[in-house]
Write a protein that holds these residues in place. Sequence first.
Motif, PDB file in Angstrom:
ATOM      1  N   SER A  44       5.061  17.380   6.433  1.00  0.00           N
ATOM      2  CA  SER A  44       5.958  16.238   6.584  1.00  0.00           C
ATOM      3  C   SER A  44       7.274  16.599   7.246  1.00  0.00           C
ATOM      4  O   SER A  44       8.054  15.714   7.584  1.00  0.00           O
ATOM      5  N   SER A  45       7.520  17.901   7.460  1.00  0.00           N
ATOM      6  CA  SER A  45       8.797  18.304   8.061  1.00  0.00           C
ATOM      7  C   SER A  45       8.904  17.868   9.510  1.00  0.00           C
ATOM      8  O   SER A  45      10.003  17.670  10.031  1.00  0.00           O
ATOM      9  N   THR A  46       7.753  17.744  10.187  1.00  0.00           N
ATOM     10  CA  THR A  46       7.773  17.321  11.592  1.00  0.00           C
ATOM     11  C   THR A  46       7.412  15.847  11.748  1.00  0.00           C
ATOM     12  O   THR A  46       7.349  15.345  12.869  1.00  0.00           O
ATOM     13  N   ALA A  47       7.165  15.172  10.632  1.00  0.00           N
ATOM     14  CA  ALA A  47       6.762  13.765  10.695  1.00  0.00           C
ATOM     15  C   ALA A  47       7.977  12.868  10.889  1.00  0.00           C
ATOM     16  O   ALA A  47       9.082  13.167  10.433  1.00  0.00           O
ATOM     17  N   PHE A  61       6.563   7.900   5.514  1.00  0.00           N
ATOM     18  CA  PHE A  61       6.313   6.781   4.599  1.00  0.00           C
ATOM     19  C   PHE A  61       4.822   6.618   4.341  1.00  0.00           C
ATOM     20  O   PHE A  61       4.397   6.420   3.193  1.00  0.00           O
ATOM     21  N   VAL A  62       4.004   6.691   5.404  1.00  0.00           N
ATOM     22  CA  VAL A  62       2.557   6.509   5.231  1.00  0.00           C
ATOM     23  C   VAL A  62       1.988   7.612   4.353  1.00  0.00           C
ATOM     24  O   VAL A  62       1.130   7.357   3.489  1.00  0.00           O
ATOM     25  N   ILE A  63       2.464   8.843   4.529  1.00  0.00           N
ATOM     26  CA  ILE A  63       1.994   9.952   3.705  1.00  0.00           C
ATOM     27  C   ILE A  63       2.332   9.701   2.235  1.00  0.00           C
ATOM     28  O   ILE A  63       1.509   9.897   1.336  1.00  0.00           O
ATOM     29  N   LEU A  64       3.557   9.251   1.983  1.00  0.00           N
ATOM     30  CA  LEU A  64       3.965   8.938   0.613  1.00  0.00           C
ATOM     31  C   LEU A  64       3.194   7.751   0.053  1.00  0.00           C
ATOM     32  O   LEU A  64       2.843   7.716  -1.133  1.00  0.00           O
ATOM     33  N   GLU A  65       2.900   6.785   0.908  1.00  0.00           N
ATOM     34  CA  GLU A  65       2.170   5.596   0.476  1.00  0.00           C
ATOM     35  C   GLU A  65       0.740   5.961   0.056  1.00  0.00           C
ATOM     36  O   GLU A  65       0.219   5.442  -0.939  1.00  0.00           O
ATOM     37  N   LEU A  66       0.121   6.871   0.805  1.00  0.00           N
ATOM     38  CA  LEU A  66      -1.223   7.304   0.432  1.00  0.00           C
ATOM     39  C   LEU A  66      -1.183   8.090  -0.877  1.00  0.00           C
ATOM     40  O   LEU A  66      -2.099   7.990  -1.703  1.00  0.00           O
ATOM     41  N   GLY A  67      -0.108   8.851  -1.089  1.00  0.00           N
ATOM     42  CA  GLY A  67       0.051   9.545  -2.362  1.00  0.00           C
ATOM     43  C   GLY A  67       0.160   8.567  -3.522  1.00  0.00           C
ATOM     44  O   GLY A  67      -0.437   8.774  -4.595  1.00  0.00           O
ATOM     45  N   LEU A  68       0.900   7.484  -3.320  1.00  0.00           N
ATOM     46  CA  LEU A  68       1.008   6.444  -4.352  1.00  0.00           C
ATOM     47  C   LEU A  68      -0.358   5.801  -4.597  1.00  0.00           C
ATOM     48  O   LEU A  68      -0.749   5.555  -5.750  1.00  0.00           O
ATOM     49  N   ALA A  69      -1.088   5.523  -3.510  1.00  0.00           N
ATOM     50  CA  ALA A  69      -2.420   4.922  -3.646  1.00  0.00           C
ATOM     51  C   ALA A  69      -3.324   5.811  -4.495  1.00  0.00           C
ATOM     52  O   ALA A  69      -4.091   5.323  -5.343  1.00  0.00           O
ATOM     53  N   HIS A  70      -3.233   7.122  -4.264  1.00  0.00           N
ATOM     54  CA  HIS A  70      -4.049   8.066  -5.039  1.00  0.00           C
ATOM     55  C   HIS A  70      -3.700   7.988  -6.526  1.00  0.00           C
ATOM     56  O   HIS A  70      -4.599   8.001  -7.391  1.00  0.00           O
ATOM     57  N   LEU A 102      -5.375   2.578   3.966  1.00  0.00           N
ATOM     58  CA  LEU A 102      -4.447   3.685   4.221  1.00  0.00           C
ATOM     59  C   LEU A 102      -5.192   4.928   4.671  1.00  0.00           C
ATOM     60  O   LEU A 102      -4.747   5.639   5.585  1.00  0.00           O
ATOM     61  N   ARG A 103      -6.334   5.212   4.035  1.00  0.00           N
ATOM     62  CA  ARG A 103      -7.110   6.401   4.407  1.00  0.00           C
ATOM     63  C   ARG A 103      -7.717   6.269   5.798  1.00  0.00           C
ATOM     64  O   ARG A 103      -7.650   7.195   6.611  1.00  0.00           O
ATOM     65  N   SER A 104      -8.324   5.116   6.078  1.00  0.00           N
ATOM     66  CA  SER A 104      -9.111   4.981   7.308  1.00  0.00           C
ATOM     67  C   SER A 104      -8.279   4.625   8.526  1.00  0.00           C
ATOM     68  O   SER A 104      -8.504   5.150   9.614  1.00  0.00           O
ATOM     69  N   THR A 105      -7.307   3.739   8.360  1.00  0.00           N
ATOM     70  CA  THR A 105      -6.563   3.235   9.514  1.00  0.00           C
ATOM     71  C   THR A 105      -5.201   3.903   9.667  1.00  0.00           C
ATOM     72  O   THR A 105      -4.900   4.487  10.719  1.00  0.00           O
ATOM     73  N   TRP A 106      -4.410   3.840   8.630  1.00  0.00           N
ATOM     74  CA  TRP A 106      -3.033   4.313   8.745  1.00  0.00           C
ATOM     75  C   TRP A 106      -2.965   5.826   8.931  1.00  0.00           C
ATOM     76  O   TRP A 106      -2.223   6.322   9.794  1.00  0.00           O
ATOM     77  N   MET A 107      -3.714   6.591   8.148  1.00  0.00           N
ATOM     78  CA  MET A 107      -3.655   8.049   8.279  1.00  0.00           C
ATOM     79  C   MET A 107      -4.257   8.514   9.598  1.00  0.00           C
ATOM     80  O   MET A 107      -3.812   9.527  10.173  1.00  0.00           O
ATOM     81  N   ALA A 108      -5.262   7.803  10.107  1.00  0.00           N
ATOM     82  CA  ALA A 108      -5.826   8.161  11.411  1.00  0.00           C
ATOM     83  C   ALA A 108      -4.764   8.037  12.494  1.00  0.00           C
ATOM     84  O   ALA A 108      -4.683   8.871  13.408  1.00  0.00           O
ATOM     85  N   ARG A 123       3.944  -0.918  -0.783  1.00  0.00           N
ATOM     86  CA  ARG A 123       5.378  -1.179  -0.686  1.00  0.00           C
ATOM     87  C   ARG A 123       5.726  -1.567   0.748  1.00  0.00           C
ATOM     88  O   ARG A 123       6.315  -0.768   1.494  1.00  0.00           O
ATOM     89  N   PRO A 124       5.373  -2.780   1.149  1.00  0.00           N
ATOM     90  CA  PRO A 124       5.596  -3.168   2.551  1.00  0.00           C
ATOM     91  C   PRO A 124       7.068  -3.183   2.951  1.00  0.00           C
ATOM     92  O   PRO A 124       7.401  -2.927   4.117  1.00  0.00           O
ATOM     93  N   GLU A 125       7.962  -3.490   1.978  1.00  0.00           N
ATOM     94  CA  GLU A 125       9.383  -3.502   2.316  1.00  0.00           C
ATOM     95  C   GLU A 125       9.866  -2.109   2.696  1.00  0.00           C
ATOM     96  O   GLU A 125      10.794  -1.964   3.520  1.00  0.00           O
ATOM     97  N   ASN A 126       9.247  -1.056   2.148  1.00  0.00           N
ATOM     98  CA  ASN A 126       9.640   0.309   2.495  1.00  0.00           C
ATOM     99  C   ASN A 126       9.221   0.680   3.912  1.00  0.00           C
ATOM    100  O   ASN A 126       9.855   1.532   4.549  1.00  0.00           O
ATOM    101  N   PHE A 127       8.149   0.052   4.392  1.00  0.00           N
ATOM    102  CA  PHE A 127       7.753   0.283   5.786  1.00  0.00           C
ATOM    103  C   PHE A 127       8.855  -0.191   6.725  1.00  0.00           C
ATOM    104  O   PHE A 127       9.191   0.495   7.705  1.00  0.00           O
TER     105      PHE A 127
END
Length: 487
Positions: free
Chosen positions: A243-246, A252-261, A328-334, A353-357
């Motif tokens: 995430s340092s180069t993201a 946000f998407v990486i964190l969102e997938l973590g929340l989904a998990h 999130l897994r199939s579309t956003w992370m791709a 959390r759409p407002e965070n996007f």
Amino acid sequence: MLLRSSLKVTYEAPPGLKANLIRTYEGWAESFVEKGSATRAQLLFVLAWFHGIVQERRTYIPQGWRKFYEFSPSDLRIGCDILDSAIGRGGGNIQWDYIHGLLELAVYGGKIDDVYDLNVLRTYIEYFSDQEILNPRSNKKLAKAVTLPGSSRPSDYVELICGLANADMPQLFGLPGNIDRAVQQVNAMRVYTNLKQMSLSSVSLTGFDRDQWSCQLGPVLQLWSQLRTTNNQLLDPPSVLDSSTASPIESFVILELGLAHHVVNAIDSSLTEINQVLQGQALLTPKVMEHAKALMAGIVPDDWLEHWDGTDRVQPFMRLAVSKTAALRSTWMARVHSRNLLQSGVVLAHLFRPENFLNALRQEAARACNVSMDALALVTSTSPSSLDRYMCATLEGLLLQGGALLDGKLIDVQSHSALVTQIQAIGVAWVPEAEADSLLKSFGTVARIPMYTSPSREELVSEITLPCSGDPSVWAVAGVTIILANE
């Protein structure tokens, strides 16, 4: 004991503006209405009409008002005192600003805690607090074919009230033609919820009964099994990314997938433990008992809500959690992996959390413009290409309630129109404030529309602008809104 053994009768006032006005004039003595000039009597009727409008609009929650506000006869009584004071202060001339300010800021507006409901109230007060509405030759009327009497005789006003229709038309409140069907849908859901609670109240939830638990929890366990079967990677841990180069949006998407998990694992852990108890493979613990009781009562367990405060219905909560995780897994992370997240449209309904996007988009735009985040304003357009020179996200799959878009402009809906309609893609971009005003002016007349996660309007995401004709406040009164998903 006497109260318990007594027959209790509750009187509920009949609904409708006509009945509301009749109650008001029955509560006013004739001498109260007759004293003073004919103008004062007209003002009293306008105030009674306004009071009836804001009260009866509560029938259409959450599209009329977002929540129930306790507008009471004391507000009307204070309003009468304000009218008398406004006439006296002006030496016979009506001090409209005085009336407007007190009604909005102190009497009625003091009970409203939602900015969009306050806009509705302000629009009503501005409309009714106008000299033109007292002029019988003016085109401005309280309602179609309603002309104020030119006297101070109470009988003239009662006669006018008796001539009104018994049933209110939505247009009387400035609401869309199909809102009656929306009210029926809300009422049907309320009846369903009440019936479900009544059926569950007769079931003892104090102890463990294997047969009862299997019967009550079977549909929930079966649904979760089906959802897991059709989503093989549902419980797999997210892939580890640097995430340092993201960018802010990619982070946000990486964190969102973590929340989904965390959300789906909380559901799976809870239901797995319950199923093991039912199969005799594990002991009943206080935690399992707590979760089982909540699920049998149709309540989402607190442990699930700690991760995501979604819908309060169990099975929709599970379906939404799974569908969001899958997207999130199939579309956003791709897109994160290919570093092209904003090159095509995004669906905010996929996010927990759409407002965070939108906040992440703001942070990324601030870096690109080399300005502070506070120096940016959100601009939206029905033509995303008009925002190409900025960091623009194209929002797809948005639903419009209370209106429709034709050729990119808001139009009224009819009584037979769908309650929600999917609209064209909307471009959103954070623009330097110095450029935002001129950009909005280039779009012509626009209405500011709130965007919520669902039709219940409990969670506000943001505010967008849509092109319209005429007065933009008309759409605020109509309760027009954007929703991300129709639960």
